[in-house]
Scaffold this motif. Structure first.
Motif, PDB file in Angstrom:
ATOM      1  N   THR A  75       0.856  -1.178   0.000  1.00 41.42           N
ATOM      2  CA  THR A  75       0.000   0.000   0.000  1.00 41.42           C
ATOM      3  C   THR A  75       0.897   1.233   0.000  1.00 41.42           C
ATOM      4  OG1 THR A  75      -0.050   0.138   2.419  1.00 41.42           O
ATOM      5  CG2 THR A  75      -1.794  -1.185   1.342  1.00 41.42           C
ATOM      6  N   LEU A  76       0.326   2.365  -0.375  1.00 41.98           N
ATOM      7  CA  LEU A  76       1.103   3.605  -0.381  1.00 41.98           C
ATOM      8  C   LEU A  76       1.636   3.900   1.017  1.00 41.98           C
ATOM      9  CD1 LEU A  76       2.067   6.137  -1.923  1.00 41.98           C
ATOM     10  CD2 LEU A  76      -0.110   7.222  -1.318  1.00 41.98           C
ATOM     11  N   LEU A  77       0.828   3.644   2.035  1.00 37.59           N
ATOM     12  CA  LEU A  77       1.242   3.890   3.416  1.00 37.59           C
ATOM     13  C   LEU A  77       2.498   3.089   3.760  1.00 37.59           C
ATOM     14  CD1 LEU A  77       0.916   5.023   6.263  1.00 37.59           C
ATOM     15  CD2 LEU A  77      -0.754   3.204   6.726  1.00 37.59           C
ATOM     16  N   ASN A  78       2.481   1.790   3.460  1.00 42.54           N
ATOM     17  CA  ASN A  78       3.638   0.953   3.800  1.00 42.54           C
ATOM     18  C   ASN A  78       4.858   1.304   2.954  1.00 42.54           C
ATOM     19  OD1 ASN A  78       2.364  -0.451   5.844  1.00 42.54           O
ATOM     20  ND2 ASN A  78       1.559  -2.022   4.459  1.00 42.54           N
ATOM     21  N   ALA A  79       4.625   1.675   1.689  1.00 41.68           N
ATOM     22  CA  ALA A  79       5.739   2.076   0.825  1.00 41.68           C
ATOM     23  C   ALA A  79       6.392   3.347   1.361  1.00 41.68           C
ATOM     24  CB  ALA A  79       5.245   2.291  -0.596  1.00 41.68           C
ATOM     25  N   ASP A  92      -2.053  10.020   8.370  1.00 34.52           N
ATOM     26  CA  ASP A  92      -2.823  11.273   8.457  1.00 34.52           C
ATOM     27  C   ASP A  92      -2.701  12.084   7.163  1.00 34.52           C
ATOM     28  OD1 ASP A  92      -3.514  10.574  11.019  1.00 34.52           O
ATOM     29  OD2 ASP A  92      -2.060  11.903  12.011  1.00 34.52           O
ATOM     30  N   VAL A  93      -1.489  12.118   6.613  1.00 35.98           N
ATOM     31  CA  VAL A  93      -1.254  12.846   5.353  1.00 35.98           C
ATOM     32  C   VAL A  93      -2.082  12.234   4.229  1.00 35.98           C
ATOM     33  CG1 VAL A  93       0.475  13.234   3.527  1.00 35.98           C
ATOM     34  CG2 VAL A  93       1.025  13.772   5.905  1.00 35.98           C
ATOM     35  N   ILE A  94      -2.048  10.908   4.123  1.00 39.21           N
ATOM     36  CA  ILE A  94      -2.796  10.213   3.060  1.00 39.21           C
ATOM     37  C   ILE A  94      -4.291  10.483   3.198  1.00 39.21           C
ATOM     38  CG2 ILE A  94      -3.458   7.902   2.222  1.00 39.21           C
ATOM     39  CD1 ILE A  94      -0.531   7.050   2.893  1.00 39.21           C
ATOM     40  N   PRO A 116      -6.983   4.500   3.294  1.00 38.91           N
ATOM     41  CA  PRO A 116      -5.760   3.992   3.925  1.00 38.91           C
ATOM     42  C   PRO A 116      -5.101   2.863   3.126  1.00 38.91           C
ATOM     43  CG  PRO A 116      -7.657   3.854   5.447  1.00 38.91           C
ATOM     44  CD  PRO A 116      -8.172   4.351   4.143  1.00 38.91           C
ATOM     45  N   THR A 117      -5.904   2.173   2.299  1.00 41.05           N
ATOM     46  CA  THR A 117      -5.385   1.018   1.550  1.00 41.05           C
ATOM     47  C   THR A 117      -4.952   1.385   0.122  1.00 41.05           C
ATOM     48  OG1 THR A 117      -7.660   0.505   0.895  1.00 41.05           O
ATOM     49  CG2 THR A 117      -6.777  -0.634   2.835  1.00 41.05           C
ATOM     50  N   ALA A 125       2.098  17.922   0.986  1.00 42.47           N
ATOM     51  CA  ALA A 125       1.763  17.751   2.403  1.00 42.47           C
ATOM     52  C   ALA A 125       2.997  17.340   3.201  1.00 42.47           C
ATOM     53  CB  ALA A 125       0.645  16.738   2.561  1.00 42.47           C
ATOM     54  N   LEU A 126       3.812  16.450   2.647  1.00 45.16           N
ATOM     55  CA  LEU A 126       5.036  16.026   3.339  1.00 45.16           C
ATOM     56  C   LEU A 126       6.047  17.159   3.396  1.00 45.16           C
ATOM     57  CD1 LEU A 126       5.530  12.386   1.953  1.00 45.16           C
ATOM     58  CD2 LEU A 126       4.688  13.064   4.215  1.00 45.16           C
TER      59      LEU A 126
END
Length: 284
Positions: free
Chosen positions: A234-238, A253-255, A262-263, A280-281
């Motif tokens: 997922t983008l979060l884990n990447a 939170d950013v995503i 979240p997925t 955002a980052l």
């Protein structure tokens, strides 16, 4: 001389003792419609100055010289020097530079050679060096358009939309700088020696304005590279793997703040989507 006539090509190369280099990915055209169509579809005319990368024996160069005001061809293989001296004799609007395009200051070359002309780039790119040469041409931001012949699979990847299997970091990179358009296929039978794959001609029209606001280009491209580094994640884990300076909750939170589930996976994001995450980052 018909530079696409297979018998004339063989006689020419034999005269000069030239041997094809597998290391340099050399395949010469044997069908005259290909360079003719490249120049036509690229929109080359008397208002243009054209940088050609890798002229080979010069079939595309010959067509460019017939249509453009000025042509500068950069060739890395110095053994082609006597061949090009013969095949390009009489083209007063041509300058041939023997050197490596990846070690060339492209914006400075274009500024010096094409003052007052519409700068364009054309190339039949060897497969092994397609990505770095195309990246250098686009990053230079020195041209109105870049028209290249590449492996068909690469052309499809460059033009691919989010969510498709071919879509990747290089798709985003190219579409960030330009609007790509797949023009036509070139079968393997159009070359000597014949490659094992089909080629395609691609026109990338440089963007005059960015797709969207991107506050930090470095951050944008880092997000893109990280998102595609492990496609199954997922983008979060990447992002958690690539941005150790942020804890996972902050990234989540950013995503979420950018309107994504979240997925969500990176391969489904378009340029504005990646830009939203990167901005955002950068703000954090």
């Amino acid at each position: 001389m018909d530079l696409c006539n297979i018998n004339e090509i063989k006689a020419l190369l034999a005269r000069h003792g030239f041997h094809f280099s597998k290391a340099k990915g050399q395949n010469f055209l044997t069908q005259s419609w290909v360079p003719q169509n490249i120049v036509l579809e690229a929109g080359i005319d008397g208002t243009c100055g054209v940088l050609e990368v890798g002229p080979g024996i010069g079939p595309l160069t010959q067509q460019l010289c017939r249509h453009a005001k000025k042509v500068v061809a950069v060739e890395v293989d110095r053994t082609l020097q006597p061949v090009l001296a013969e095949t390009m004799a009489g083209n007063e609007n041509l300058e041939i530079i023997f050197g490596d395009i990846l070690k060339t200051n492209i914006p400075a070359l274009v500024k010096e050679e094409f003052a007052g002309l519409r700068p364009m780039a054309c190339a039949n790119l060897p497969y092994y060096i397609t990505t770095p040469v195309l990246a250098a041409l686009l990053e230079s931001r020195a041209f109105e358009a870049v028209t290249v012949m590449v492996q068909k699979e690469v052309a499809q990847r460059i033009c691919s939309a989010p969510g498709r299997g071919e879509y990747g970091a290089f798709s985003v990179f190219c579409q960030y700088y330009a609007e790509p358009e797949l023009l036509f296929d070139v079968p393997a039978s159009c070359f000597i020696p014949q490659p094992k794959v089909t080629s395609a001609v691609l026109k990338l029209t440089m963007r005059k304005e960015p797709v969207c606001e991107i506050r930090d280009e470095g951050m944008f491209f880092k997000v893109v590279r990280t998102a595609f580094a492990q496609r199954r994640k997922t983008l979060l884990n990447a992002l958690a793997s690539g941005f150790s300076q942020f804890d996972k909750q902050t990234l989540a939170d950013v995503i979420a703040a950018c309107g994504f589930a979240p997925t969500v996976r990176g391969e489904t994001l378009d340029i504005p989507g990646f830009a939203a995450i990167a901005n955002a980052l950068a703000d954090r």
